[in-house]
Design an enzyme around this catalytic site. Sequence first.
Site, PDB file in Angstrom:
ATOM      1  N   ASP A  79       0.842  -1.192   0.000  1.00 42.79           N
ATOM      2  CA  ASP A  79       0.000   0.000   0.000  1.00 42.79           C
ATOM      3  C   ASP A  79       0.886   1.255   0.000  1.00 42.79           C
ATOM      4  O   ASP A  79       1.865   1.326   0.762  1.00 42.79           O
ATOM      5  CB  ASP A  79      -0.854  -0.057   1.296  1.00 42.79           C
ATOM      6  CG  ASP A  79      -1.944   0.974   1.321  1.00 42.79           C
ATOM      7  OD1 ASP A  79      -2.436   1.356   0.261  1.00 42.79           O
ATOM      8  OD2 ASP A  79      -2.322   1.380   2.453  1.00 42.79           O
ATOM      9  N   HIS A  80       0.568   2.239  -0.831  1.00 37.32           N
ATOM     10  CA  HIS A  80       1.286   3.512  -0.870  1.00 37.32           C
ATOM     11  C   HIS A  80       2.804   3.355  -0.950  1.00 37.32           C
ATOM     12  O   HIS A  80       3.551   4.005  -0.198  1.00 37.32           O
ATOM     13  CB  HIS A  80       0.950   4.379   0.356  1.00 37.32           C
ATOM     14  CG  HIS A  80      -0.445   4.900   0.338  1.00 37.32           C
ATOM     15  ND1 HIS A  80      -0.845   5.932  -0.469  1.00 37.32           N
ATOM     16  CD2 HIS A  80      -1.549   4.509   1.022  1.00 37.32           C
ATOM     17  CE1 HIS A  80      -2.137   6.159  -0.286  1.00 37.32           C
ATOM     18  NE2 HIS A  80      -2.598   5.305   0.609  1.00 37.32           N
ATOM     19  N   HIS A 175      -7.213  10.455   4.427  1.00 38.83           N
ATOM     20  CA  HIS A 175      -6.767   9.374   5.317  1.00 38.83           C
ATOM     21  C   HIS A 175      -6.959   9.745   6.777  1.00 38.83           C
ATOM     22  O   HIS A 175      -6.899  10.921   7.128  1.00 38.83           O
ATOM     23  CB  HIS A 175      -5.278   9.092   5.091  1.00 38.83           C
ATOM     24  CG  HIS A 175      -4.979   8.406   3.796  1.00 38.83           C
ATOM     25  ND1 HIS A 175      -4.126   8.942   2.854  1.00 38.83           N
ATOM     26  CD2 HIS A 175      -5.411   7.231   3.288  1.00 38.83           C
ATOM     27  CE1 HIS A 175      -4.045   8.101   1.824  1.00 38.83           C
ATOM     28  NE2 HIS A 175      -4.814   7.060   2.065  1.00 38.83           N
ATOM     29  N   GLY A 176      -7.166   8.742   7.604  1.00 38.13           N
ATOM     30  CA  GLY A 176      -7.230   8.974   9.050  1.00 38.13           C
ATOM     31  C   GLY A 176      -8.658   9.063   9.553  1.00 38.13           C
ATOM     32  O   GLY A 176      -9.602   8.800   8.806  1.00 38.13           O
ATOM     33  N   HIS A 203      -9.392   5.352  -1.452  1.00 38.54           N
ATOM     34  CA  HIS A 203      -8.627   5.254  -0.198  1.00 38.54           C
ATOM     35  C   HIS A 203      -9.338   6.043   0.899  1.00 38.54           C
ATOM     36  O   HIS A 203     -10.292   6.778   0.641  1.00 38.54           O
ATOM     37  CB  HIS A 203      -7.230   5.857  -0.405  1.00 38.54           C
ATOM     38  CG  HIS A 203      -6.309   4.969  -1.175  1.00 38.54           C
ATOM     39  ND1 HIS A 203      -5.127   4.490  -0.650  1.00 38.54           N
ATOM     40  CD2 HIS A 203      -6.389   4.465  -2.429  1.00 38.54           C
ATOM     41  CE1 HIS A 203      -4.525   3.742  -1.551  1.00 38.54           C
ATOM     42  NE2 HIS A 203      -5.262   3.714  -2.648  1.00 38.54           N
ATOM     43  N   SER A 206     -12.325   4.644   6.011  1.00 42.06           N
ATOM     44  CA  SER A 206     -12.779   4.228   7.341  1.00 42.06           C
ATOM     45  C   SER A 206     -14.017   4.999   7.759  1.00 42.06           C
ATOM     46  O   SER A 206     -14.132   6.203   7.497  1.00 42.06           O
ATOM     47  CB  SER A 206     -11.681   4.499   8.385  1.00 42.06           C
ATOM     48  OG  SER A 206     -10.656   3.554   8.250  1.00 42.06           O
ATOM     49  N   ASN A 225     -10.189   0.966   0.483  1.00 43.04           N
ATOM     50  CA  ASN A 225      -9.133   0.799   1.488  1.00 43.04           C
ATOM     51  C   ASN A 225      -9.571   1.224   2.887  1.00 43.04           C
ATOM     52  O   ASN A 225     -10.073   2.334   3.075  1.00 43.04           O
ATOM     53  CB  ASN A 225      -7.919   1.654   1.108  1.00 43.04           C
ATOM     54  CG  ASN A 225      -7.104   1.036   0.000  1.00 43.04           C
ATOM     55  OD1 ASN A 225      -7.545   0.122  -0.677  1.00 43.04           O
ATOM     56  ND2 ASN A 225      -5.887   1.540  -0.190  1.00 43.04           N
ATOM     57  N   THR A 228      -7.478   2.959   9.285  1.00 39.33           N
ATOM     58  CA  THR A 228      -7.738   3.582  10.593  1.00 39.33           C
ATOM     59  C   THR A 228      -8.803   2.836  11.400  1.00 39.33           C
ATOM     60  O   THR A 228      -8.630   2.587  12.602  1.00 39.33           O
ATOM     61  CB  THR A 228      -8.202   5.046  10.380  1.00 39.33           C
ATOM     62  OG1 THR A 228      -7.176   5.730   9.651  1.00 39.33           O
ATOM     63  CG2 THR A 228      -8.438   5.747  11.698  1.00 39.33           C
TER      64      THR A 228
END
Length: 278
Positions: A79-80, A175-176, A203, A206, A225, A228
């Site tokens: 990933d990444h 993200h997060g 991505h 969460s 994806n 978190t």
Amino acid sequence: MALKQILNEAYSDKHAIGGFNFFNYESAKAIVQAAKTTKKPTILMVSEKSVDYYGLDNLIFSFNKVKKDSEAQIFLHLDHGSNLELIKECINSGFDSVMFDGSNLALDQNIALSKDLRKLAHKKSVVFEAEIGHIGGREDYQITSAVFKTNPAEALMFYDQVQPDMLAVAIGNIHGPLTAIEELDFSLLAKIQDTVKRPLVLHGCSNRKPQEYQVAISEGVVKINIDTELREAFVDGIKDALHKKENDPREILNLSSLFISKRTQEKIELFAKGCCSR
Ligand code: G3H
Ligand code: ZN
């Protein structure tokens, strides 16, 4: 069935495969338990931070061990990836799929490097994911407040020149932990899909509403994806065990693994259900 074929089928059938980050043996085992229960193909992802934390060899060993023990249909993904040597090592170490994250680079550099890496990946029949636009927030070592949404015309040019198997796009996903300002721009996603007409990856997914996953899938997202949310589940499991005054580390880890499994299972089922028609 090979991952490439599974992703192509997901694209035509309008469902998605979950990409879940793991960081040690317990988290791999927990995700695979969910894959086994749901009987759905599932992607286990390692980030560069997890490689530094646990070691690439230990992550590969954990993946292979849980795969052998469970017989679930699971796939190993980087990933990444931004470290070119690591990406090449993963391609040569039996990974099913790798992502090159060149989203910090100028577009022409991102295209050139992605193209070279895609060729290397395909020589080994490894699925290749690239990214265009810039997903903000914090994903392990990728920390940025900048968000550059994907431009549909650039995405088409990228797809035509690089020929990745799937392309991660930025439509306001961050993200997060979910924040109030994080709104997904589904009309942009629809424009991207209408332009490229190829599989996309979302991505930073969460804690999203089930309906948001459905809409994303309806616009050609084949891989979603989640990181978190599983790390939060792991920590919640530890807190729960400590609250119950558990003092056996094995029981504490078993409980946190159970929390990860449950969360993963919910997501796999939602993604497999797919969407309404576009
Ligand atoms: O690459 C991993 C993901 O995009 C996960 O994002 O931590 O917001 O779930 P998340
Ligand atoms: Zn990500």
